[in-house]
Design a protein around this motif. Structure first.
Motif, PDB file in Angstrom:
ATOM      1  N   UNK A   1      27.459  41.815  23.525  1.00 25.98           N
ATOM      2  CA  UNK A   1      27.665  41.833  22.512  1.00 25.98           C
ATOM      3  C   UNK A   1      27.106  41.920  21.525  1.00 25.98           C
ATOM      4  N   UNK A   2      25.443  41.558  21.685  1.00 27.74           N
ATOM      5  CA  UNK A   2      24.443  42.092  20.320  1.00 27.74           C
ATOM      6  C   UNK A   2      24.226  43.168  19.995  1.00 27.74           C
ATOM      7  N   UNK A   3      24.173  44.574  21.170  1.00 24.21           N
ATOM      8  CA  UNK A   3      23.746  46.045  20.954  1.00 24.21           C
ATOM      9  C   UNK A   3      24.861  46.136  20.864  1.00 24.21           C
ATOM     10  N   UNK A   4      26.157  46.097  20.575  1.00 29.48           N
ATOM     11  CA  UNK A   4      27.369  46.577  19.405  1.00 29.48           C
ATOM     12  C   UNK A   4      27.231  45.865  18.356  1.00 29.48           C
ATOM     13  N   UNK A   5      26.464  44.231  18.326  1.00 24.63           N
ATOM     14  CA  UNK A   5      26.226  44.119  16.185  1.00 24.63           C
ATOM     15  C   UNK A   5      27.216  43.492  16.369  1.00 24.63           C
ATOM     16  N   UNK A   6      27.916  42.835  17.418  1.00 22.59           N
ATOM     17  CA  UNK A   6      29.769  42.119  17.627  1.00 22.59           C
ATOM     18  C   UNK A   6      28.936  40.624  17.208  1.00 22.59           C
ATOM     19  N   UNK A   7      29.007  40.024  16.118  1.00 21.33           N
ATOM     20  CA  UNK A   7      27.759  38.578  15.888  1.00 21.33           C
ATOM     21  C   UNK A   7      28.744  37.226  16.536  1.00 21.33           C
ATOM     22  N   UNK A   8      30.225  37.390  16.031  1.00 17.03           N
ATOM     23  CA  UNK A   8      31.101  36.607  15.754  1.00 17.03           C
ATOM     24  C   UNK A   8      30.984  36.355  17.856  1.00 17.03           C
ATOM     25  N   UNK A   9      30.943  37.506  18.048  1.00 16.58           N
ATOM     26  CA  UNK A   9      31.463  37.711  20.425  1.00 16.58           C
ATOM     27  C   UNK A   9      30.171  36.701  20.694  1.00 16.58           C
ATOM     28  N   UNK A  10      29.063  37.263  20.160  1.00 10.95           N
ATOM     29  CA  UNK A  10      27.374  36.361  20.613  1.00 10.95           C
ATOM     30  C   UNK A  10      27.729  35.412  19.916  1.00 10.95           C
ATOM     31  N   UNK A  11      28.412  34.604  19.008  1.00  4.82           N
ATOM     32  CA  UNK A  11      28.280  33.118  18.882  1.00  4.82           C
ATOM     33  C   UNK A  11      29.199  32.675  19.752  1.00  4.82           C
ATOM     34  N   UNK A  12      30.737  32.997  20.406  1.00  7.25           N
ATOM     35  CA  UNK A  12      32.037  32.617  21.191  1.00  7.25           C
ATOM     36  C   UNK A  12      31.246  32.718  22.716  1.00  7.25           C
ATOM     37  N   UNK A  13      30.114  33.681  23.095  1.00  5.67           N
ATOM     38  CA  UNK A  13      29.864  33.289  24.464  1.00  5.67           C
ATOM     39  C   UNK A  13      28.353  32.464  25.136  1.00  5.67           C
ATOM     40  N   UNK A  14      27.511  32.472  23.466  1.00  3.49           N
ATOM     41  CA  UNK A  14      26.511  31.644  24.059  1.00  3.49           C
ATOM     42  C   UNK A  14      27.133  30.365  23.397  1.00  3.49           C
ATOM     43  N   UNK A  15      28.369  29.953  23.045  1.00  3.53           N
ATOM     44  CA  UNK A  15      28.800  28.541  22.689  1.00  3.53           C
ATOM     45  C   UNK A  15      29.453  28.239  24.629  1.00  3.53           C
ATOM     46  N   UNK A  16      30.029  29.346  25.616  1.00  2.16           N
ATOM     47  CA  UNK A  16      30.783  28.808  26.350  1.00  2.16           C
ATOM     48  C   UNK A  16      29.421  28.902  27.595  1.00  2.16           C
ATOM     49  N   UNK A  17      28.711  29.771  27.513  1.00  2.00           N
ATOM     50  CA  UNK A  17      27.191  29.869  28.581  1.00  2.00           C
ATOM     51  C   UNK A  17      26.350  28.502  28.218  1.00  2.00           C
ATOM     52  N   UNK A  18      26.599  28.064  27.327  1.00  2.00           N
ATOM     53  CA  UNK A  18      26.279  26.680  26.801  1.00  2.00           C
ATOM     54  C   UNK A  18      26.653  25.604  27.867  1.00  2.00           C
ATOM     55  N   UNK A  19      27.968  25.497  28.613  1.00  5.57           N
ATOM     56  CA  UNK A  19      28.642  25.300  29.083  1.00  5.57           C
ATOM     57  C   UNK A  19      28.683  24.686  30.438  1.00  5.57           C
ATOM     58  N   UNK A  20      26.841  25.708  30.785  1.00  8.87           N
ATOM     59  CA  UNK A  20      26.658  25.983  32.358  1.00  8.87           C
ATOM     60  C   UNK A  20      25.084  25.646  32.742  1.00  8.87           C
ATOM     61  N   UNK A  21      24.830  25.344  33.459  1.00 13.96           N
ATOM     62  CA  UNK A  21      22.705  24.685  33.333  1.00 13.96           C
ATOM     63  C   UNK A  21      22.688  26.600  33.875  1.00 13.96           C
ATOM     64  N   UNK A  22      21.353  26.475  33.837  1.00 13.38           N
ATOM     65  CA  UNK A  22      20.523  28.056  33.762  1.00 13.38           C
ATOM     66  C   UNK A  22      21.037  28.247  35.356  1.00 13.38           C
ATOM     67  N   UNK A  23      20.309  27.178  35.873  1.00 16.16           N
ATOM     68  CA  UNK A  23      19.956  26.869  37.607  1.00 16.16           C
ATOM     69  C   UNK A  23      21.017  26.693  38.165  1.00 16.16           C
ATOM     70  N   UNK A  24      21.401  26.741  39.276  1.00 16.76           N
ATOM     71  CA  UNK A  24      21.593  26.611  40.469  1.00 16.76           C
ATOM     72  C   UNK A  24      21.939  24.771  40.857  1.00 16.76           C
TER      73      UNK A  24
END
Length: 595
Positions: free
Chosen positions: A260-283
């Motif tokens: 999404x960042x490569x497409x320049x979609x800032x709104x999509x990046x912000x939405x996905x970053x918020x959803x990613x934050x709900x998951x731990x980066x490691x198992x």
């Protein structure tokens, strides 16, 4: 004869190199070690407390040291049984406390200094308590700074530890490195000296007397075996993997964000970053990653484990078996708990220890506190502290302080407040102590108002002021006592910023006495001259509990010895035996010779 510092330096060097210690009993003939011990012990309040005999620090002399050394050299020194008293514990039970006689305290302090110099360099870094620079805050900092990712806390407590130390096992541990049979017999005699309870003699078959000067170092030496086993065997057995594997769900969102960042979609990046934050980066359930950490303070210890609960329970079982089989100790079932680090809180050294989690606290585009260890002021501890100054939700006065001066009242409140606040400064919720400040300030004002029969408003107007701090001007209560030709005495309540200080340090032990710089009291004692009459025969030291006792109003004309102690501002007076006897019996002391 070598100085005390030179002797201890040699012992410390042998301990650092792991070399055995020999001919220790001969070290007990060094007068300098006793003078050093005396300088360390005499300021303590307990120095004037009687043990099983009438002897206290009062009457201390070089001749007494020489008699002790002679008895040790001839093998005729005998330990006196300690006087047992009981002090209340927070849970309503009572803790036994042994009070040795003064001579035994002195010999114990010499033994303690020798054992500490030798064993301190060898003790585990995980051991805290009764050690210089290894106090409560040092133990808590070790947990907070290195235990990130902990899933389970294993709270350990040894049942009646000081009362159940096995004498034979302790002597066996000491004998491995200290090759001196006479010294071992002296330690064995100390352990088996017994105690007097309601003036009835009781034999001690196990344990070291709580209250004994040498007990803390013996307790640390005994449990060092446990520390080394945990460090060298238990932790390696339950530690594996360099780092947890990446969380597939987190990586999926990361790839989508890059797209999404490569497409320049800032709104999509912000939405996905918020959803990613709900998951731990490691198992968090990676079976190939495990970590076990450990810290001990006296007989309490805490382990942090990154793994499953069943594995944590197995670790607890291993510890229980090892302690029983190797040190003849039992774990307290009521106090040895397994706590989930995120949903619960472990209790250690008066703190609640938790694993923090907050997906919405971001620093440098990263979740700042997830799985970081947090230290918290327990709510029940705060409530108990507030209850001392309040009733039914309102502050109350303290009638026992009404006869004290305003200065002393404020000093009393500030000492109690400062001690509690400074201990809990590393807690992330230290701001909750404003409740304690509110009740204590209200209690202080009511105590002063009751004493002067004035309103709270009048007391506030008289003593209310501000104190400049790094956090700005803070309200406080201040009493000043003017002194002619000297700066005012100032007592201040409050004015302490309730701001978290993660690196705050409070040590358990005072700095070591440096004998080479000889304390002022030792210099006066070794001068061997009575400070009242000038005699140079049978010199000893007169001690009092506190100078305030000499300044009490209503006394008749103060005798010469009282005037001398007040003028010197010292709780000690070097006198001859005749003058000391006269002081004790309230008779006039001898006058200085005019010849």
């Amino acid at each position: 004869m070598r100085t005390a510092d030179a002797v201890l330096a040699i012992i410390r060097e042998r301990g650092t190199k792991g070399l055995p210690l020999e001919r220790v009993h001969r070290l007990l003939y060094n007068q300098g070690l006793y003078l050093r011990a005396y300088a360390r012990l005499y300021p303590n309040k307990g120095a004037m407390t009687k043990g099983s005999t009438e002897e206290t620090v009062d009457g201390m002399s070089v001749a007494k040291i020489e008699r002790i050394i002679a008895a040790l050299r001839e093998g005729t020194y005998r330990w006196q049984p300690v006087r047992r008293v009981y002090i209340p514990k927070p849970n309503g039970k009572q803790r036994p406390l042994g009070i040795p006689t003064w001579s035994d305290k002195l010999v114990q302090e010499v033994i303690r200094s020798i054992l500490e110099a030798y064993y301190e360099p060898q003790l585990s870094k995980h051991s805290h308590g009764f050690r210089l620079n290894h106090g409560c805050h040092a133990a808590l900092q070790a947990i907070q700074q290195t235990w990130k990712g902990t899933k389970w806390f294993i709270e350990g407590d040894i049942a009646k530890y000081f009362d159940t130390i096995n004498h034979d096992r302790l002597i066996e541990i000491l004998t491995e490195k200290i090759h001196d049979e006479r010294f071992m017999w002296l330690i064995k005699g100390l352990l088996e000296a017994g105690y007097l309870e309601e003036w009835k003699y009781n034999t001690t078959y196990s344990g070291t007397p709580q209250g004994g000067v040498v007990s803390p170092i013996l307790a640390n030496i005994y449990l060092d075996r446990f520390d080394k086993w945990v460090e060298n065997d238990l932790i390696p057995a339950h530690t594996r993997g360099k780092r947890r594997r990446a969380n597939p769900e987190y990586r999926k969102y990361h790839r989508e964000i890059v797209a999404e960042r490569a497409k320049g979609n800032r709104a999509g990046v912000k939405r996905l970053a918020f959803q990613r934050r709900r998951h731990p980066s490691y198992d968090p359930y990676d079976p190939n990653y495990r970590r076990l950490r450990y810290v001990r303070y006296a007989d309490d210890f805490l382990l942090g484990y990154a793994g499953t609960k069943s594995e944590a329970e197995e670790i607890k079982r291993e510890i229980k078996i090892w302690l029983h089989d190797n040190l003849k100790l039992d774990m307290s079932e009521d106090k040895t708990l397994i706590t989930h680090a995120r949903t619960g809180a472990a209790r250690f050294l008066g703190y609640e220890i938790v694993s923090q989690h907050a997906d919405d606290i971001i620093t440098n585009n990263r979740r700042a506190i997830n799985e970081q260890i947090g230290l918290r002021v327990p709510a029940d501890v705060l409530e108990r502290q507030c209850a001392q100054y309040s009733q039914d939700g309102r502050a109350i006065h303290r009638s026992e302080l009404r006869n004290s001066s305003d200065y002393d009242i404020v000093v009393t409140y500030q000492q109690e407040y400062r001690g509690f606040v400074q201990y809990y400064l590393p807690a992330y919720n230290v701001c909750t102590l404003t409740k304690l400040q509110y009740f204590m300030e209200g209690s202080l004002l009511k105590t002063l108002a009751t004493k002067h029969q004035k309103s709270l408003k009048a007391i506030k107007e008289k003593y209310g002021t501000t104190n400049a701090t790094a956090d700005g001007e803070l309200h406080c209560i201040e009493v000043r006592v003017a002194r002619e030709g000297k700066p005012d005495l100032v007592a201040r309540f409050g004015g302490i910023p309730l701001t978290r200080q993660p690196l705050a340090i409070l040590n358990d032990l005072p700095p070591l006495v440096v004998y080479s710089g000889r304390s002022e009291l030792l210099t006066r004692l070794l001068a061997e001259e009575c400070e009242l009459c000038g005699s140079r025969e049978h010199i000893e030291v007169h001690h009092i509990r506190k100078l305030a006792d000499l300044r009490k109003k209503g006394r008749p004309e103060k005798p010469l010895w009282v005037q001398a102690m007040i003028a010197r501002r010292r709780k000690t007076l070097v006198v001859c035996r005749d003058c000391h006897v006269n002081i004790t019996h309230g008779r006039p002391t001898r006058q200085p010779s005019t010849e």
